[in-house]
Design a protein around this motif. Structure first.
Motif, PDB file in Angstrom:
ATOM      1  N   UNK A  36       0.850  -1.200   0.077  1.00  0.00           N
ATOM      2  CA  UNK A  36       0.281  -0.263  -0.495  1.00  0.00           C
ATOM      3  C   UNK A  36       0.711   1.008  -0.306  1.00  0.00           C
ATOM      4  N   UNK A  37       2.151   1.171   0.428  1.00  0.00           N
ATOM      5  CA  UNK A  37       3.003   2.294   0.470  1.00  0.00           C
ATOM      6  C   UNK A  37       4.087   1.348   0.613  1.00  0.00           C
ATOM      7  N   UNK A  38       5.262   2.621   1.044  1.00  0.00           N
ATOM      8  CA  UNK A  38       6.902   2.374   0.788  1.00  0.00           C
ATOM      9  C   UNK A  38       6.934   3.613   1.405  1.00  0.00           C
ATOM     10  N   UNK A  39       8.349   3.161   2.299  1.00  0.00           N
ATOM     11  CA  UNK A  39       9.135   4.247   2.889  1.00  0.00           C
ATOM     12  C   UNK A  39      10.698   4.407   3.602  1.00  0.00           C
ATOM     13  N   UNK A  40      11.126   5.147   3.312  1.00  0.00           N
ATOM     14  CA  UNK A  40      12.860   5.207   4.113  1.00  0.00           C
ATOM     15  C   UNK A  40      12.734   5.819   5.712  1.00  0.00           C
ATOM     16  N   UNK A  41      13.668   5.698   6.049  1.00  0.00           N
ATOM     17  CA  UNK A  41      13.868   5.771   7.233  1.00  0.00           C
ATOM     18  C   UNK A  41      15.396   6.724   7.192  1.00  0.00           C
ATOM     19  N   UNK A  42      16.111   7.978   7.097  1.00  0.00           N
ATOM     20  CA  UNK A  42      17.427   7.795   7.623  1.00  0.00           C
ATOM     21  C   UNK A  42      17.989   8.515   5.863  1.00  0.00           C
ATOM     22  N   UNK A  43      18.606   7.385   4.810  1.00  0.00           N
ATOM     23  CA  UNK A  43      18.798   7.857   3.843  1.00  0.00           C
ATOM     24  C   UNK A  43      17.045   7.944   2.309  1.00  0.00           C
ATOM     25  N   UNK A  44      17.799   9.189   1.607  1.00  0.00           N
ATOM     26  CA  UNK A  44      16.852   9.285   1.084  1.00  0.00           C
ATOM     27  C   UNK A  44      16.533   8.754  -0.429  1.00  0.00           C
ATOM     28  N   UNK A  45      14.814   8.115  -0.795  1.00  0.00           N
ATOM     29  CA  UNK A  45      14.970   7.815  -2.218  1.00  0.00           C
ATOM     30  C   UNK A  45      16.032   8.645  -3.151  1.00  0.00           C
ATOM     31  N   UNK A  46      16.269   8.375  -3.530  1.00  0.00           N
ATOM     32  CA  UNK A  46      16.862   8.719  -5.343  1.00  0.00           C
ATOM     33  C   UNK A  46      16.010   7.597  -6.464  1.00  0.00           C
ATOM     34  N   UNK A  47      15.402   8.506  -7.846  1.00  0.00           N
ATOM     35  CA  UNK A  47      15.650   7.679  -9.308  1.00  0.00           C
ATOM     36  C   UNK A  47      16.582   6.754  -9.318  1.00  0.00           C
ATOM     37  N   UNK A  48      16.460   5.663  -8.813  1.00  0.00           N
ATOM     38  CA  UNK A  48      17.503   4.546  -9.438  1.00  0.00           C
ATOM     39  C   UNK A  48      17.301   4.103 -11.134  1.00  0.00           C
ATOM     40  N   UNK A  49      17.699   3.292 -11.834  1.00  0.00           N
ATOM     41  CA  UNK A  49      17.608   2.720 -13.083  1.00  0.00           C
ATOM     42  C   UNK A  49      17.118   1.433 -12.928  1.00  0.00           C
TER      43      UNK A  49
END
Length: 152
Positions: A36-49
């Motif tokens: 239903x959802x995704x998340x990160x704690x700490x490091x931020x998500x950046x678009x990946x290949x």
């Protein structure tokens, strides 16, 4: 509306993920396996290949600076399930997935923080002597949830 749909949800995320490639792979698995959802704690998500489906535009994505910030924002009634190679963790093969939960995985090199482990309602592990890649571990948990439907 189908009561099973409205009463069941799950999200998955990583605490202090080390490699951005693993985030992209896990997010794609989350989308494909019904999160239903995704998340990160700490490091931020950046678009990946490896995120060829641009999942953060398809699923709600949340970022929390600290575990405390994440924990105070858990959905009401959701169980926090840690995926951690820990002696107190239950084997995934016998684990009963909660209908409403949030799965938390730790960093590839250090696992979950001690505080996160203490706050989890449940811990699950695999029958493995060594830890698995975080994207692989998360994908296995989500697949298991799909074939072993949650109980009330």
């Amino acid at each position: 509306m189908n009561d099973n749909f409205t009463n069941e949800y799950f999200g998955i995320g990583i605490q202090n993920g080390k490699t951005p490639e693993n985030l992209g792979v896990l997010w794609r698995s989350a989308q494909n396996l019904g999160a239903s959802f995704i998340f990160t704690i700490g490091n931020r998500y950046a678009k990946q290949s490896c995120d060829t489906h641009d999942v953060v535009k398809a699923l709600p994505y949340f970022h929390y600076e600290t575990f405390e910030d994440f924990y105070k924002n858990l959905p009401k009634g959701a169980r926090l399930v840690g995926v951690e190679l820990d002696e107190t963790a239950e084997n995934l093969e016998t684990f009963h997935h909660p209908r409403r939960c949030v799965y938390l995985l730790g960093a590839e090199d250090h696992g979950m923080s001690k505080k996160a482990i203490e706050k989890c309602h449940s811990l699950v592990k695999f029958k493995s002597e060594k830890s698995l890649n975080v994207a692989v571990a998360g994908s296995i948990v989500l697949y298991d949830r799909g074939i072993n439907k949650p109980r009330s």
